[in-house]
Design a protein around this motif. Sequence first.
Motif, PDB file in Angstrom:
ATOM      1  N   PRO A  81       0.835  -1.197   0.000  1.00 43.16           N
ATOM      2  CA  PRO A  81       0.000   0.000   0.000  1.00 43.16           C
ATOM      3  C   PRO A  81       0.873   1.252   0.000  1.00 43.16           C
ATOM      4  O   PRO A  81       2.025   1.217   0.442  1.00 43.16           O
ATOM      5  N   GLY A  82       0.334   2.317  -0.507  1.00 44.33           N
ATOM      6  CA  GLY A  82       1.061   3.575  -0.568  1.00 44.33           C
ATOM      7  C   GLY A  82       0.192   4.730  -0.122  1.00 44.33           C
ATOM      8  O   GLY A  82      -1.025   4.607  -0.006  1.00 44.33           O
ATOM      9  N   VAL A  83       0.844   5.850   0.112  1.00 47.61           N
ATOM     10  CA  VAL A  83       0.158   7.071   0.508  1.00 47.61           C
ATOM     11  C   VAL A  83       0.509   8.153  -0.510  1.00 47.61           C
ATOM     12  O   VAL A  83       1.694   8.401  -0.772  1.00 47.61           O
ATOM     13  N   LEU A  84      -0.492   8.770  -1.079  1.00 48.07           N
ATOM     14  CA  LEU A  84      -0.276   9.872  -2.007  1.00 48.07           C
ATOM     15  C   LEU A  84       0.296  11.051  -1.224  1.00 48.07           C
ATOM     16  O   LEU A  84      -0.317  11.508  -0.258  1.00 48.07           O
ATOM     17  N   VAL A  85       1.478  11.518  -1.611  1.00 58.76           N
ATOM     18  CA  VAL A  85       2.122  12.601  -0.855  1.00 58.76           C
ATOM     19  C   VAL A  85       2.232  13.896  -1.639  1.00 58.76           C
ATOM     20  O   VAL A  85       2.463  14.951  -1.041  1.00 58.76           O
ATOM     21  N   ALA A  86       2.072  13.850  -2.961  1.00 59.86           N
ATOM     22  CA  ALA A  86       2.181  15.090  -3.739  1.00 59.86           C
ATOM     23  C   ALA A  86       1.511  14.935  -5.093  1.00 59.86           C
ATOM     24  O   ALA A  86       1.560  13.876  -5.704  1.00 59.86           O
ATOM     25  N   LEU A  87       0.895  16.014  -5.522  1.00 60.09           N
ATOM     26  CA  LEU A  87       0.389  16.154  -6.884  1.00 60.09           C
ATOM     27  C   LEU A  87       1.125  17.333  -7.506  1.00 60.09           C
ATOM     28  O   LEU A  87       1.302  18.369  -6.849  1.00 60.09           O
ATOM     29  N   ARG A  88       1.531  17.211  -8.748  1.00 59.63           N
ATOM     30  CA  ARG A  88       2.267  18.265  -9.432  1.00 59.63           C
ATOM     31  C   ARG A  88       1.704  18.468 -10.834  1.00 59.63           C
ATOM     32  O   ARG A  88       1.274  17.522 -11.485  1.00 59.63           O
ATOM     33  N   ASP A  89       1.758  19.704 -11.270  1.00 61.55           N
ATOM     34  CA  ASP A  89       1.401  20.059 -12.651  1.00 61.55           C
ATOM     35  C   ASP A  89       0.043  19.529 -13.084  1.00 61.55           C
ATOM     36  O   ASP A  89      -0.143  19.173 -14.253  1.00 61.55           O
ATOM     37  N   VAL A  90      -0.900  19.477 -12.168  1.00 58.39           N
ATOM     38  CA  VAL A  90      -2.242  18.991 -12.506  1.00 58.39           C
ATOM     39  C   VAL A  90      -2.960  20.063 -13.323  1.00 58.39           C
ATOM     40  O   VAL A  90      -2.988  21.240 -12.943  1.00 58.39           O
ATOM     41  N   GLN A  91      -3.511  19.631 -14.432  1.00 55.91           N
ATOM     42  CA  GLN A  91      -4.301  20.527 -15.275  1.00 55.91           C
ATOM     43  C   GLN A  91      -5.641  19.869 -15.552  1.00 55.91           C
ATOM     44  O   GLN A  91      -5.691  18.733 -16.035  1.00 55.91           O
ATOM     45  N   LEU A  92      -6.693  20.589 -15.209  1.00 59.60           N
ATOM     46  CA  LEU A  92      -8.064  20.116 -15.430  1.00 59.60           C
ATOM     47  C   LEU A  92      -8.659  20.893 -16.594  1.00 59.60           C
ATOM     48  O   LEU A  92      -8.553  22.121 -16.630  1.00 59.60           O
ATOM     49  N   GLN A  93      -9.301  20.191 -17.494  1.00 56.36           N
ATOM     50  CA  GLN A  93      -9.851  20.816 -18.696  1.00 56.36           C
ATOM     51  C   GLN A  93     -11.373  20.985 -18.647  1.00 56.36           C
ATOM     52  O   GLN A  93     -11.951  21.571 -19.554  1.00 56.36           O
ATOM     53  N   VAL A  94     -12.003  20.450 -17.608  1.00 56.34           N
ATOM     54  CA  VAL A  94     -13.450  20.556 -17.430  1.00 56.34           C
ATOM     55  C   VAL A  94     -13.725  20.919 -15.980  1.00 56.34           C
ATOM     56  O   VAL A  94     -12.838  20.820 -15.131  1.00 56.34           O
ATOM     57  N   ALA A  95     -14.952  21.320 -15.692  1.00 55.56           N
ATOM     58  CA  ALA A  95     -15.328  21.672 -14.322  1.00 55.56           C
ATOM     59  C   ALA A  95     -15.970  20.500 -13.577  1.00 55.56           C
ATOM     60  O   ALA A  95     -15.837  20.396 -12.365  1.00 55.56           O
ATOM     61  N   ARG A  96     -16.648  19.634 -14.318  1.00 53.91           N
ATOM     62  CA  ARG A  96     -17.349  18.523 -13.677  1.00 53.91           C
ATOM     63  C   ARG A  96     -17.354  17.300 -14.586  1.00 53.91           C
ATOM     64  O   ARG A  96     -17.117  17.408 -15.785  1.00 53.91           O
ATOM     65  N   LEU A  97     -17.684  16.138 -13.967  1.00 49.31           N
ATOM     66  CA  LEU A  97     -17.649  14.865 -14.687  1.00 49.31           C
ATOM     67  C   LEU A  97     -19.008  14.233 -14.884  1.00 49.31           C
ATOM     68  O   LEU A  97     -19.209  13.454 -15.809  1.00 49.31           O
ATOM     69  N   ASP A  98     -19.924  14.513 -13.998  1.00 48.66           N
ATOM     70  CA  ASP A  98     -21.199  13.793 -13.972  1.00 48.66           C
ATOM     71  C   ASP A  98     -22.064  14.042 -15.200  1.00 48.66           C
ATOM     72  O   ASP A  98     -23.007  13.307 -15.438  1.00 48.66           O
ATOM     73  N   ASP A  99     -21.740  15.047 -15.989  1.00 47.16           N
ATOM     74  CA  ASP A  99     -22.530  15.327 -17.177  1.00 47.16           C
ATOM     75  C   ASP A  99     -21.902  14.762 -18.453  1.00 47.16           C
ATOM     76  O   ASP A  99     -22.366  15.037 -19.552  1.00 47.16           O
ATOM     77  N   LEU A 100     -20.859  13.938 -18.313  1.00 49.06           N
ATOM     78  CA  LEU A 100     -20.191  13.337 -19.460  1.00 49.06           C
ATOM     79  C   LEU A 100     -20.765  11.950 -19.741  1.00 49.06           C
ATOM     80  O   LEU A 100     -20.690  11.060 -18.900  1.00 49.06           O
ATOM     81  N   ALA A 101     -21.335  11.775 -20.914  1.00 53.74           N
ATOM     82  CA  ALA A 101     -21.862  10.462 -21.304  1.00 53.74           C
ATOM     83  C   ALA A 101     -20.707   9.595 -21.796  1.00 53.74           C
ATOM     84  O   ALA A 101     -19.794  10.085 -22.437  1.00 53.74           O
ATOM     85  N   GLY A 102     -20.759   8.326 -21.478  1.00 50.05           N
ATOM     86  CA  GLY A 102     -19.707   7.422 -21.915  1.00 50.05           C
ATOM     87  C   GLY A 102     -18.606   7.294 -20.878  1.00 50.05           C
ATOM     88  O   GLY A 102     -18.531   8.067 -19.927  1.00 50.05           O
ATOM     89  N   PRO A 103     -17.731   6.304 -21.058  1.00 49.51           N
ATOM     90  CA  PRO A 103     -16.723   5.992 -20.044  1.00 49.51           C
ATOM     91  C   PRO A 103     -15.562   6.984 -19.999  1.00 49.51           C
ATOM     92  O   PRO A 103     -15.305   7.717 -20.946  1.00 49.51           O
ATOM     93  N   LEU A 104     -14.853   6.956 -18.856  1.00 48.81           N
ATOM     94  CA  LEU A 104     -13.590   7.656 -18.682  1.00 48.81           C
ATOM     95  C   LEU A 104     -12.482   6.656 -18.989  1.00 48.81           C
ATOM     96  O   LEU A 104     -12.572   5.498 -18.602  1.00 48.81           O
ATOM     97  N   ASP A 105     -11.453   7.114 -19.663  1.00 53.01           N
ATOM     98  CA  ASP A 105     -10.289   6.285 -19.957  1.00 53.01           C
ATOM     99  C   ASP A 105      -9.064   6.961 -19.368  1.00 53.01           C
ATOM    100  O   ASP A 105      -8.903   8.178 -19.483  1.00 53.01           O
ATOM    101  N   ALA A 106      -8.207   6.176 -18.738  1.00 50.65           N
ATOM    102  CA  ALA A 106      -7.013   6.733 -18.118  1.00 50.65           C
ATOM    103  C   ALA A 106      -5.789   5.939 -18.508  1.00 50.65           C
ATOM    104  O   ALA A 106      -5.860   4.740 -18.774  1.00 50.65           O
ATOM    105  N   SER A 107      -4.678   6.636 -18.505  1.00 49.37           N
ATOM    106  CA  SER A 107      -3.393   5.971 -18.604  1.00 49.37           C
ATOM    107  C   SER A 107      -2.497   6.569 -17.530  1.00 49.37           C
ATOM    108  O   SER A 107      -2.606   7.743 -17.193  1.00 49.37           O
ATOM    109  N   ALA A 108      -1.665   5.722 -16.966  1.00 49.51           N
ATOM    110  CA  ALA A 108      -0.687   6.154 -15.973  1.00 49.51           C
ATOM    111  C   ALA A 108       0.599   5.404 -16.244  1.00 49.51           C
ATOM    112  O   ALA A 108       0.565   4.246 -16.680  1.00 49.51           O
TER     113      ALA A 108
END
Length: 143
Positions: A81-108
């Motif tokens: 297990p790990g603990v998130l200790v920092a977020l950097r350079d986060v950029q959000l392009q929308v204000a909310r998610l609940d109004d988006l039809a269809g799935p979210l896709d992520a890569s890490a």
Amino acid sequence: MLGRDEILQLVPHQGGMCLWDEVVAWSAQEITLRASNHRDALHPLRHGDQLAAIHLCEYGAQAMAVHGGLRGRERGGAVQPGVLVALRDVQLQVARLDDLAGPLDASAWVLVEGEGSQQYAFRIHHQGQLLAEGRAAVMLQLP
């Protein structure tokens, strides 16, 4: 492809707090996931009738956790297990998610790792549109 039941075995997030539904693909360096729960009226991160885009950071962090769990399992060791200790350079392009039809896709993907820490980058898309991107650092809880 891995389903939600397998994901639940890899992360400490259980029930509704486990945000990813499936692992689409993964390697030692990268993971791709998909989720459709952002429109759920009972989403645990929802406030009032909205799910704010800032919660994409949690989606990104959980993508990292799933990847770490898969890597640990592949090495034959316990999932660390790990603990998130920092977020950097986060950029959000929308204000909310609940109004988006269809799935979210992520890569890490892993940027840097040491014995007790990891740094990842993540991107989250919806129907080809970039919703969020950033980097995150995790301190692992070593046995």
